[in-house]
Design a protein around this motif. Structure first.
Motif, PDB file in Angstrom:
ATOM      1  N   VAL A 154       0.860  -1.179   0.000  1.00  0.00           N
ATOM      2  CA  VAL A 154       0.000   0.000   0.000  1.00  0.00           C
ATOM      3  C   VAL A 154       0.898   1.231   0.000  1.00  0.00           C
ATOM      4  N   LEU A 155       0.319   2.370  -0.340  1.00  0.00           N
ATOM      5  CA  LEU A 155       1.044   3.629  -0.258  1.00  0.00           C
ATOM      6  C   LEU A 155       0.044   4.740   0.032  1.00  0.00           C
ATOM      7  N   ALA A 156       0.539   5.854   0.492  1.00  0.00           N
ATOM      8  CA  ALA A 156      -0.336   6.961   0.870  1.00  0.00           C
ATOM      9  C   ALA A 156      -0.601   7.879  -0.313  1.00  0.00           C
ATOM     10  N   GLY A 189      11.390  -4.044   3.423  1.00  0.00           N
ATOM     11  CA  GLY A 189      11.786  -3.016   4.374  1.00  0.00           C
ATOM     12  C   GLY A 189      11.142  -1.676   4.071  1.00  0.00           C
ATOM     13  N   ALA A 190      11.408  -0.700   4.936  1.00  0.00           N
ATOM     14  CA  ALA A 190      10.872   0.656   4.795  1.00  0.00           C
ATOM     15  C   ALA A 190      11.962   1.658   5.090  1.00  0.00           C
ATOM     16  N   ASP A 191      11.767   2.886   4.606  1.00  0.00           N
ATOM     17  CA  ASP A 191      12.713   3.945   4.944  1.00  0.00           C
ATOM     18  C   ASP A 191      12.443   4.434   6.357  1.00  0.00           C
ATOM     19  N   TYR A 195       6.951   5.720   5.306  1.00  0.00           N
ATOM     20  CA  TYR A 195       5.996   5.955   4.224  1.00  0.00           C
ATOM     21  C   TYR A 195       6.432   5.354   2.883  1.00  0.00           C
ATOM     22  N   ASN A 196       7.669   4.973   2.764  1.00  0.00           N
ATOM     23  CA  ASN A 196       8.173   4.356   1.540  1.00  0.00           C
ATOM     24  C   ASN A 196       8.595   2.929   1.862  1.00  0.00           C
TER      25      ASN A 196
END
Length: 655
Positions: A154-156, A189-191, A195-196
């Motif tokens: 998913v993303l915002a 993983g995520a930053d 959010y990324n």
């Protein structure tokens, strides 16, 4: 230029997008690194069936298992854009049912080899208002995906957040942030912002990387994403974001389509930043997907390496029931070198047809060219810059001498590429039986009528071929022939036989000049061999493997020992500029033709024993009629093998 969008805070800036250059051919090889298990699917057909019970989760046992096939060369990426109108909690409007139906479809179709959904990507704007009540409902809907271990991202979108990815905590991050994926095998993983995110999925026997980027990414976010791509240098990359391109036409026409469906999108101002910071210099990125704007559209741009990047917008929030939780299905087919795209609403398709309202009937499947199309895609060629395909090595000639081999000719010990074949360069029979070939040239033919070539079929044992430049009107060219005492001349093949050859027909092939050119033929007219009756031409050779004048169809016409008339096998049309493996197999009674190890339709059941012989020579590339050469092959011929018994498919030279 007006472009509809989801927020009204940015509009695309026109540029001169390049037209899509269609690709052709090939397959793919192996990669390695992270992943979950996933994969398989067949292309979107004009009537891809959706099992209503599966889509609604009503089959026995309810929702099925998440069970994609990670090795199949067909698989599907499901894409879900802007579902915001289903979640407007601040005005007490929540309608999760369409999205939930799509989730059930994704799960149940993962185990269907005709779909083989391996991953689902949401493109943002999960809610209309970013309200905690909206995200509470969204989070609850996604629980079915989590409980079945579905690989998804998913993303915002701009209706979920404001500002860029340095904004800090939000209901979106609290509900759909990295913590949600802590048990997911596909989560890479995520930053630092959360959010990324990066995800991998296993498909077609390799790992693929999918980046899910924030509505507005900071420099730190772009740097993180670039680092992720570089840390996985052999993975093809799909980039998802809420905004990259917008459509060049408005939604004032219905159905929604306008202009060139392959070139009806432009990169936006923000999309240009994404292009410059993340796409242009990362050749691994081959496909981008975004929502935000509508109607749907697509365009192709060249990256810094000169390779195509397909940029797609897909969004249905302006349609019936806020898009009805529609899914855009990307069916990857690495055998057909095609990505087939279709758009469906599992929620509507799960409804009994008699109970669907007028709008549901119209919106169940979107079949205009902007939502239902195919992309020819040469995966090997496109990914070669970072994922070279191993070339199958040449195989020694002695490994091709299966029991019963009578003659084996290959052309990797001749002259240099493009050099002329001369009379002093006989082609040796590598079987050791003495069926060597020597040059024969039609008077007045050009010096390059027969030349050595390094071109070859990818599965050919010898990495070379002969280039024949023959034809008629007038007759010209050069061919090869066995000697007068060659044992093959007297062979009658009473116990069966297999004839194999690799060929490629050039783009300048012409039916009038090159029709019924023989790859291999046997001297001796049918009439002289005592043949007569139905379909008999007494002047034609007793055996010939030809390419017809009707769509370049391979034909094997043979006068057997036990029949007075011929038996004829016909294959289907062979496209030009492509290597083909042909095989003719006789089991002592029946003859079958194969193209690329696949049996053709026209294989007669006539009892056919052996091949008639007058003790005369065989010709490679030549054809005779009434005792004289009347046609010469035009194209490439690779390895040729004749075996005095029927071979199994797994004994062919391609294996």
């Amino acid at each position: 230029m007006r472009v509809s969008q989801g927020s009204g805070d940015s509009s695309p800036t026109p540029e001169g997008p390049s037209r899509r250059s269609f690709l052709r051919n090939a397959g793919l090889a192996g990669v390695g690194a992270t992943a979950l298990g996933a994969l398989g699917a067949s292309p979107a057909s004009a009537d891809t069936a959706v099992d209503a019970a599966d889509a609604a989760g009503r089959r026995p046992g309810g929702i099925g298992r998440w069970s994609p096939d990670a090795e199949s060369l067909q698989f599907t990426l499901a894409v879900m854009p802007d579902t915001q109108y289903l979640y407007w909690g601040s005005q007490n409007s929540l309608a999760p049912e369409p999205q939930e139906a799509s989730f059930r479809y994704v799960i149940n179709q993962s185990g269907n080899p005709d779909n083989n959904i391996v991953f689902m990507a949401h493109l943002g704007d999960l809610t209309q208002d970013a309200d905690p009540t909206s995200f509470q409902a969204v989070g609850k809907a996604f629980e079915v995906m989590d409980s079945h271990n579905v690989a998804y991202s998913v993303l915002a979108g701009n209706h979920d957040v404001s500002g860029d990815d340095t904004r800090g905590s939000t209901p979106y991050l609290q509900t759909m942030g990295p913590q949600r994926f802590r048990r997911s095998k596909s989560f890479l993983g995520a930053d630092a912002s959360g959010y990324n995110t990066a995800h991998t999925f296993r498909a077609a026997g390799r790992d693929w990387l999918l980046l899910a980027m924030d509505w507005r990414t900071s420099e730190a976010g772009f740097a993180w994403a670039d680092q992720v791509v570089k840390a996985h240098p052999k993975m093809p990359v799909i980039l998802t974001a809420h905004e990259i391109v917008g459509s060049t036409y408005d939604d004032n026409v219905y159905p929604y389509e306008s202009g060139d469906p392959e070139n009806n999108a432009v990169i936006t101002d923000y999309g240009q930043q994404v292009w410059e910071r993340l796409i242009k210099d990362n050749d691994q990125v081959f496909l981008t997907l975004n929502g935000h704007y509508w109607p749907s559209g697509r365009v192709v741009k060249k990256n810094a390496a000169g390779h195509d990047v397909h940029l797609h917008i897909t969004n249905y929030q302006n349609r019936y029931f806020g898009g009805g939780g529609m899914l855009r299905l990307y069916h990857f087919d690495l055998e057909r070198n095609t990505i087939d795209v279709e758009t469906i609403s599992p929620w509507i398709l799960a409804q009994p047809p008699a109970e669907r309202n007028r709008m549901a009937v119209l919106e169940s499947r979107l079949t205009t060219p902007v939502d239902y199309f195919s992309i020819p895609f040469d995966f090997d060629q496109r990914f070669a810059g970072f994922l070279p395909v191993p070339v199958r090595p040449a195989r020694p000639a002695n490994k091709m001498l299966v029991p019963g081999t009578l003659a084996y000719w290959r052309f990797d010990n001749g002259g240099g590429d493009g050099s002329q074949v001369t009379a002093g360069q006989p082609v040796r029979d590598l079987s050791g039986h003495g069926n060597d070939l020597s040059l024969a040239t039609v008077a007045g033919s050009a010096a390059d009528a027969l030349t050595w070539s390094t071109e070859h079929h990818p599965d050919q044992p010898g990495h070379a071929s002969l280039r024949f430049a023959g034809g008629r009107n007038p007759l010209h060219g050069a061919y090869l022939t066995t000697g007068a005492r060659a044992p093959l001349n007297a062979e009658t093949f009473q116990r069966g036989y297999t004839i194999e050859a690799f060929i490629k027909i050039p783009l300048d092939w012409d039916a009038n000049n090159n029709g019924f050119m023989a790859l291999l033929s046997r001297w001796g007219a049918a009439g002289a061999a005592g043949k007569h009756g139905r379909n008999t031409d007494p002047k034609e050779p007793v055996a010939q493997l030809c390419i017809s004048n009707n769509g370049r169809e391979p034909q094997f016409n043979c006068y057997p020992l036990n029949q007075s008339s011929p038996t004829t096998n016909w294959g289907h049309g062979l496209p030009e500029d492509t290597w083909w493996h042909l095989a003719v197999v006789n089991d002592g009674h029946h003859t079958r033709m194969y193209v690329e190890s696949s049996p053709v339709a026209d294989n007669p059941s006539t009892d056919s024993v052996g091949i008639a012989s007058l003790g005369l020579a065989w010709m490679l590339g030549g054809h005779s009629y009434d005792g004289a050469v009347d046609q010469v092959f035009h194209g490439w011929v690779g390895d040729v093998r004749i075996v005095g018994r029927p071979l199994r498919l797994d004994e062919f030279m391609t294996k």
